[in-house]
Scaffold this active site. Structure first.
Site, PDB file in Angstrom:
ATOM      1  N   THR A 237      -1.239   2.421  -2.739  1.00 30.12           N
ATOM      2  CA  THR A 237      -1.143   1.363  -3.940  1.00 30.12           C
ATOM      3  C   THR A 237      -1.228   2.163  -5.261  1.00 30.12           C
ATOM      4  OG1 THR A 237      -3.535   1.320  -3.504  1.00 30.12           O
ATOM      5  CG2 THR A 237      -2.447  -0.469  -2.580  1.00 30.12           C
ATOM      6  N   ALA A 238      -1.150   3.583  -5.255  1.00 31.74           N
ATOM      7  CA  ALA A 238      -1.577   4.189  -6.308  1.00 31.74           C
ATOM      8  C   ALA A 238      -0.136   4.285  -7.274  1.00 31.74           C
ATOM      9  CB  ALA A 238      -1.955   5.456  -5.843  1.00 31.74           C
ATOM     10  N   ARG A 239       0.753   5.143  -6.829  1.00 34.99           N
ATOM     11  CA  ARG A 239       1.746   5.538  -7.588  1.00 34.99           C
ATOM     12  C   ARG A 239       3.047   5.814  -6.638  1.00 34.99           C
ATOM     13  NH1 ARG A 239       0.348   2.750 -10.970  1.00 34.99           N
ATOM     14  NH2 ARG A 239       0.012   2.958 -13.261  1.00 34.99           N
ATOM     15  N   ASP A 263       3.130  -0.502  -2.162  1.00 35.79           N
ATOM     16  CA  ASP A 263       3.085  -1.730  -3.140  1.00 35.79           C
ATOM     17  C   ASP A 263       3.494  -1.007  -4.422  1.00 35.79           C
ATOM     18  OD1 ASP A 263       2.311  -3.965  -4.784  1.00 35.79           O
ATOM     19  OD2 ASP A 263       0.713  -2.763  -5.832  1.00 35.79           O
ATOM     20  N   GLU A 268      10.745   2.314 -10.231  1.00 36.80           N
ATOM     21  CA  GLU A 268      10.498   0.756 -10.274  1.00 36.80           C
ATOM     22  C   GLU A 268      10.914   0.284 -11.479  1.00 36.80           C
ATOM     23  OE1 GLU A 268       6.139   0.163 -10.336  1.00 36.80           O
ATOM     24  OE2 GLU A 268       5.862   1.330  -8.500  1.00 36.80           O
ATOM     25  N   HIS A 286       4.475  -3.894  -6.506  1.00 35.61           N
ATOM     26  CA  HIS A 286       3.502  -3.455  -7.491  1.00 35.61           C
ATOM     27  C   HIS A 286       2.654  -4.517  -8.108  1.00 35.61           C
ATOM     28  CE1 HIS A 286       2.505  -0.056 -10.576  1.00 35.61           C
ATOM     29  NE2 HIS A 286       1.332  -0.930 -10.340  1.00 35.61           N
ATOM     30  N   ILE A 287       1.809  -5.140  -6.905  1.00 38.62           N
ATOM     31  CA  ILE A 287       0.797  -6.362  -7.466  1.00 38.62           C
ATOM     32  C   ILE A 287      -0.597  -5.978  -6.979  1.00 38.62           C
ATOM     33  CG2 ILE A 287       2.692  -8.238  -7.151  1.00 38.62           C
ATOM     34  CD1 ILE A 287       1.597  -8.800  -4.428  1.00 38.62           C
ATOM     35  N   GLY A 288      -0.772  -4.706  -7.378  1.00 37.27           N
ATOM     36  CA  GLY A 288      -2.426  -4.387  -6.826  1.00 37.27           C
ATOM     37  C   GLY A 288      -3.170  -5.234  -7.707  1.00 37.27           C
ATOM     38  N   SER A 289      -2.783  -5.312  -9.172  1.00 33.09           N
ATOM     39  CA  SER A 289      -3.812  -5.831 -10.154  1.00 33.09           C
ATOM     40  C   SER A 289      -3.417  -7.177 -10.309  1.00 33.09           C
ATOM     41  CB  SER A 289      -3.869  -5.033 -11.161  1.00 33.09           C
ATOM     42  OG  SER A 289      -2.771  -5.138 -12.108  1.00 33.09           O
TER      43      SER A 289
END
Ligand code: 8YV
Length: 320
Positions: A237-239, A263, A268, A286-289
């Site tokens: 979930t980082a990069r 994620d 991207e 990429h929906i972590g936040s």
């Protein structure tokens, strides 16, 4: 006194944009398109500040061309790998980020990815949705149980610590690798490994929570994947930059890893198209936040930094 002028590069939550409009002379991006570098630079003309997301890349070349009026880049993100911090420092541009407020939301996604990868969630969902679920047997869709297993957290910062707490909810033992060992109250019984390579072989799940830097690029490479337990699960979930995609694809194809949950990706949006061909990878965009609470809080945090800067105080989250 004139309000400071600011470029807001992406459409932010309504409450955040309203707060910006009250205190700043703001230029918004109402249709939320991604600026080309030329457009970004053009729109920065005459601005005192920029409030970007990770979708805008402030490379050294871009920072060199920023107009002299720009004094602060107040990011709407915790990660700052899209900004060349050294170049910003050289030009005396202050850079801030939004830590803390997205730790819970991102940790939720780490757990979702872990369970989704372990229990073959996308495969099962596709089967039901596609009308292809025709049978049941004791060997049907059997996955990996994570309860009581061991998780290795790579990067025990704010997000890593919250993720560790959530993994403990599944009775998982926590090991971690970090630049430095945490104090006992933060460690909460987790086993510290100064050496990442030594930790990898002792974990059933490896969850990545460290920033992407020149040193961490390609951290999860063929050698390290080879050190992981057979049948382990990798979660990111980082990069995307932390992972060597060729090596991870090989490990997923060969069955060395049971599965991965991703994620974040190199390249991207979109990510490496080869992942789409594999059943044993659980993919999110990429929906972590991406929760209402967190996006509002990120906006407020970015604005607290800007308000402090323009009041002549030190912004709380200065990273350059
Ligand atoms: C954000 C993130 O969606 O804050 C970060 O570093 O990776 C994400 O959760 C994005 O970066 C916002 O700009």
């Amino acid at each position: 006194m004139a309000k400071p002028s600011i470029l807001v590069t992406r459409r932010l939550p309504d409450a955040v944009q309203a707060r910006i409009a009250r205190h700043y002379d703001a230029e918004f991006n109402d249709d939320d398109h991604v600026f080309s570098t030329d457009e970004l630079l053009e729109r920065c003309a005459g601005k005192d500040a920029v409030l970007p997301c990770h979708s805008e890349h402030f490379t050294a070349a871009v920072i060199d061309q920023l107009p002299a009026s720009v004094r602060i880049i107040a990011n709407f993100s915790v990660g700052v790998d899209h900004v060349d911090l050294e170049a910003a420092k050289q030009r005396g541009i202050v850079v801030t980020n939004t830590p803390d407020v997205l730790s819970d939301a991102t940790a939720e996604i780490a757990l979702l990815l872990t369970l989704g990868a372990a229990r073959r969630a996308s495969e099962g969902e596709r089967l039901v949705r596609g009308g292809a679920w025709k049978d049941w047997s004791p060997s049907f869709m059997v996955g990996t149980q994570v309860t009581g297993k061991t998780v290795g957290i790579v990067g025990m910062g704010r997000v890593g610590q919250v993720a560790a707490a959530r993994f403990r909810g599944f009775d998982m033992q926590v090991r971690y690798h970090n630049r430095s060992r945490l104090a006992p109250e933060k460690e909460r019984g987790a086993v510290y490994h100064a050496d990442l390579d030594e930790m990898l072989g002792q974990c059933d799940v490896i969850s990545l929570h460290c920033p992407a830097t020149a040193e961490s690029k390609g951290l999860i490479n063929a050698g390290r994947l080879g050190r992981m337990k057979d049948g382990a699960i990798l979660v990111n979930t980082a990069r995307g930059a932390l992972v060597d995609d060729d090596a991870l694809l090989d490990a997923l194809r060969s069955g060395k890893l049971a599965a991965a949950g991703l994620d974040v990706f190199n390249g991207e949006p979109g990510g490496d198209p080869r992942y789409r061909e594999l059943e044993n990878v659980f993919l999110l965009p990429h929906i972590g936040s991406a929760t209402v609470d967190t996006r509002n809080a990120m906006g407020d945090r970015a604005l607290d930094n800007l308000d402090a800067f323009f009041a002549g105080d030190a912004p709380g989250d200065r990273v350059a």
